[in-house]
Design a protein around this motif. Structure first.
Motif, mmCIF file in Angstrom:
data_model
loop_
_atom_site.group_PDB
_atom_site.id
_atom_site.type_symbol
_atom_site.label_atom_id
_atom_site.label_comp_id
_atom_site.label_asym_id
_atom_site.label_seq_id
_atom_site.Cartn_x
_atom_site.Cartn_y
_atom_site.Cartn_z
ATOM 1 N N TRP A 147 -4.632 -9.850 3.067
ATOM 2 C CA TRP A 147 -5.299 -9.754 1.774
ATOM 3 C C TRP A 147 -5.750 -11.148 1.345
ATOM 4 O O TRP A 147 -5.066 -12.141 1.616
ATOM 5 C CB TRP A 147 -4.354 -9.195 0.716
ATOM 6 C CG TRP A 147 -4.226 -7.707 0.743
ATOM 7 C CD1 TRP A 147 -4.887 -6.803 -0.041
ATOM 8 C CD2 TRP A 147 -3.372 -6.930 1.591
ATOM 9 N NE1 TRP A 147 -4.509 -5.523 0.265
ATOM 10 C CE2 TRP A 147 -3.581 -5.572 1.264
ATOM 11 C CE3 TRP A 147 -2.453 -7.252 2.595
ATOM 12 C CZ2 TRP A 147 -2.897 -4.546 1.892
ATOM 13 C CZ3 TRP A 147 -1.787 -6.239 3.238
ATOM 14 C CH2 TRP A 147 -2.016 -4.897 2.881
ATOM 15 N N SER B 2 -6.894 -5.360 8.956
ATOM 16 C CA SER B 2 -5.659 -4.620 9.205
ATOM 17 C C SER B 2 -5.619 -4.182 10.659
ATOM 18 O O SER B 2 -6.648 -4.066 11.325
ATOM 19 C CB SER B 2 -5.550 -3.392 8.288
ATOM 20 O OG SER B 2 -6.590 -2.471 8.563
ATOM 21 N N PRO C 252 0.829 -1.204 0.000
ATOM 22 C CA PRO C 252 0.000 0.000 0.000
ATOM 23 C C PRO C 252 0.868 1.261 0.000
ATOM 24 O O PRO C 252 2.004 1.254 0.462
ATOM 25 C CB PRO C 252 -0.806 -0.123 1.289
ATOM 26 C CG PRO C 252 -0.787 -1.585 1.612
ATOM 27 C CD PRO C 252 0.530 -2.094 1.113
ATOM 28 N N GLY D 167 -7.178 -3.272 -3.769
ATOM 29 C CA GLY D 167 -8.164 -2.790 -2.809
ATOM 30 C C GLY D 167 -7.672 -2.804 -1.376
ATOM 31 O O GLY D 167 -6.477 -2.898 -1.092
ATOM 32 N N GLU D 168 -8.633 -2.693 -0.467
ATOM 33 C CA GLU D 168 -8.322 -2.663 0.950
ATOM 34 C C GLU D 168 -8.110 -4.083 1.477
ATOM 35 O O GLU D 168 -8.678 -5.041 0.959
ATOM 36 C CB GLU D 168 -9.460 -1.991 1.720
ATOM 37 C CG GLU D 168 -9.661 -0.530 1.382
ATOM 38 C CD GLU D 168 -8.445 0.299 1.757
ATOM 39 O OE1 GLU D 168 -7.878 0.061 2.845
ATOM 40 O OE2 GLU D 168 -8.058 1.171 0.957
ATOM 41 N N GLY E 266 -1.603 -6.293 7.698
ATOM 42 C CA GLY E 266 -2.880 -6.495 7.015
ATOM 43 C C GLY E 266 -2.933 -7.850 6.350
ATOM 44 O O GLY E 266 -1.905 -8.470 6.062
#
Length: 358
Positions: free
Chosen positions: A95, A112, A68, A107-108, A93
């Motif tokens: 994913w 996280s 990110p 994306g997010e 985080g």
């Protein structure tokens, strides 16, 4: 000046080709390709491996995921078949795998957690301030306030923590004796493995349903499930397989016990070892590193040799066949090639070995 010997990663066992339904590379090891930047660490999952190259990890044989925006530095990883957990300088985080294996992290994250800026948190995943991360939801679990862990490893149903003073804690599922408390019950909170109290440990390893602990003196202790000989203790299932091979003429009669011998040895077979057992390695070798797969175990000796045992269906033991073993055996291929082993990391059905070329 002469160039320093190069390091490379070799792989035994379940291959990306087999994961895709194609024929594997055969019994010999293959190189884990990394490009010109080289590989410093690997984190295996069932059908892929994350490698660390340069500033960040990437899934092998796939484009590197882009972290990110605004986060740089080392990116320790923790993969499973569904998620990839990455820790950056400011946050950790998770994913979903399909997002993490693309050209960028899409994306997010599914989860996280911010990390405190000071002091820098340098302990290896899955440890985090106040608890630990897992590669499956709910992703974070708090540790009791009294547990000071400097290393933590996760099995399929259990966890092991190496304490600040070299003590070992275990918790989670215990039905295969993998907790080392002498019983087959689960533990909801970290509990000291009392059988190892007073013996300072330098490392711990968790397999699918078995555990290992390495003392500062180089002694190896193992406990848990021994169905495939992963504890290097006599396994009845493997003895029966050897006897069957002898009956059909496909085995080596030199190593195969007859049925009468099996009956006499039945009391010595161990399917579950609920207390830590000191492992007798050949020639009283001292161990420098240990790793556990789903049902196999690998160690590096202080002389740079690799010994493996346990389940061998996919060639993960490195002996050029798919035979399981309940005895520690040296991987002769590496010796014959003059390769010194520096690190071993077991995936569920694979063994990744970092070696130094002569």
């Amino acid at each position: 000046a002469m160039a320093a010997p190069a390091c490379l990663w070799l792989v035994f066992g379940f291959s990306p080709e087999e994961a895709a339904g194609e024929p594997g590379p055969g019994p010999d090891p293959w190189r884990l390709e990394a490009g010109p930047e080289g590989i410093s660490r690997v984190w295996p999952a069932w059908s892929y491996v994350v490698v660390e190259t340069g500033e960040r990890p990437r899934p092998a044989r796939s484009p590197a995921p882009v972290p990110p925006a605004g986060q740089r530095g080392p990116w320790p990883a923790l993969p499973s078949e569904t998620h990839l957990v990455l820790r950056g300088a400011a946050a950790v985080g998770a994913w979903r795998r399909e997002a993490a294996l693309g050209a960028a992290l899409q994306g997010e994250p599914a989860w996280s957690r911010p990390l405190p800026p000071e002091p820098p948190w340098r302990r290896p995943l899955p440890l985090l301030p106040g608890g630990f991360a897992t590669p499956r939801p709910p992703f974070f679990t708090a540790l009791p306030a009294g547990v000071r862990a400097r290393r933590l490893v996760l099995g399929t149903e259990h966890a092991l923590a190496l304490g600040a003073a070299g003590e070992v804690f275990s918790w989670g599922g215990g039905r295969h004796g993998q907790l080392g408390h002498g019983q087959l019950e689960a533990e909801l909170q970290p509990r000291l493995v009392e059988a190892l109290a007073g013996v300072p440990m330098q490392a711990v390893a968790a397999g699918g349903w078995h555990s290992a602990s390495l003392s500062e003196a180089g002694d190896l202790y193992m406990w848990g499930w021994n169905e495939s000989g992963q504890l290097a203790l006599p396994s009845k299932a493997l003895a029966e397989e050897r006897a069957q091979d002898e009956d059909t003429g496909t085995g080596s009669t030199k190593l195969m016990p007859c049925q009468e011998q099996l009956a006499a040895q039945d009391a010595a077979f161990i399917s579950i070892q609920a207390f830590p057992a000191l492992l007798d390695l050949p020639q009283d070798l001292e161990v420098s590193a240990v790793s556990c797969g789903s049902r196999h175990t690998a160690v590096v000796t202080r002389g740079g040799e690799l010994y493996t045992w346990g389940w061998g269906k996919y060639g993960q033991l490195g002996h050029g066949n798919n035979i399981s073993s309940d005895q520690a055996r040296r991987v002769e291929h590496l010796v014959a090639e003059g390769l010194r082993v520096e690190e071993v990391v077991c995936g569920p059905w694979t063994t990744y070995v970092r070696v130094r070329e002569p």
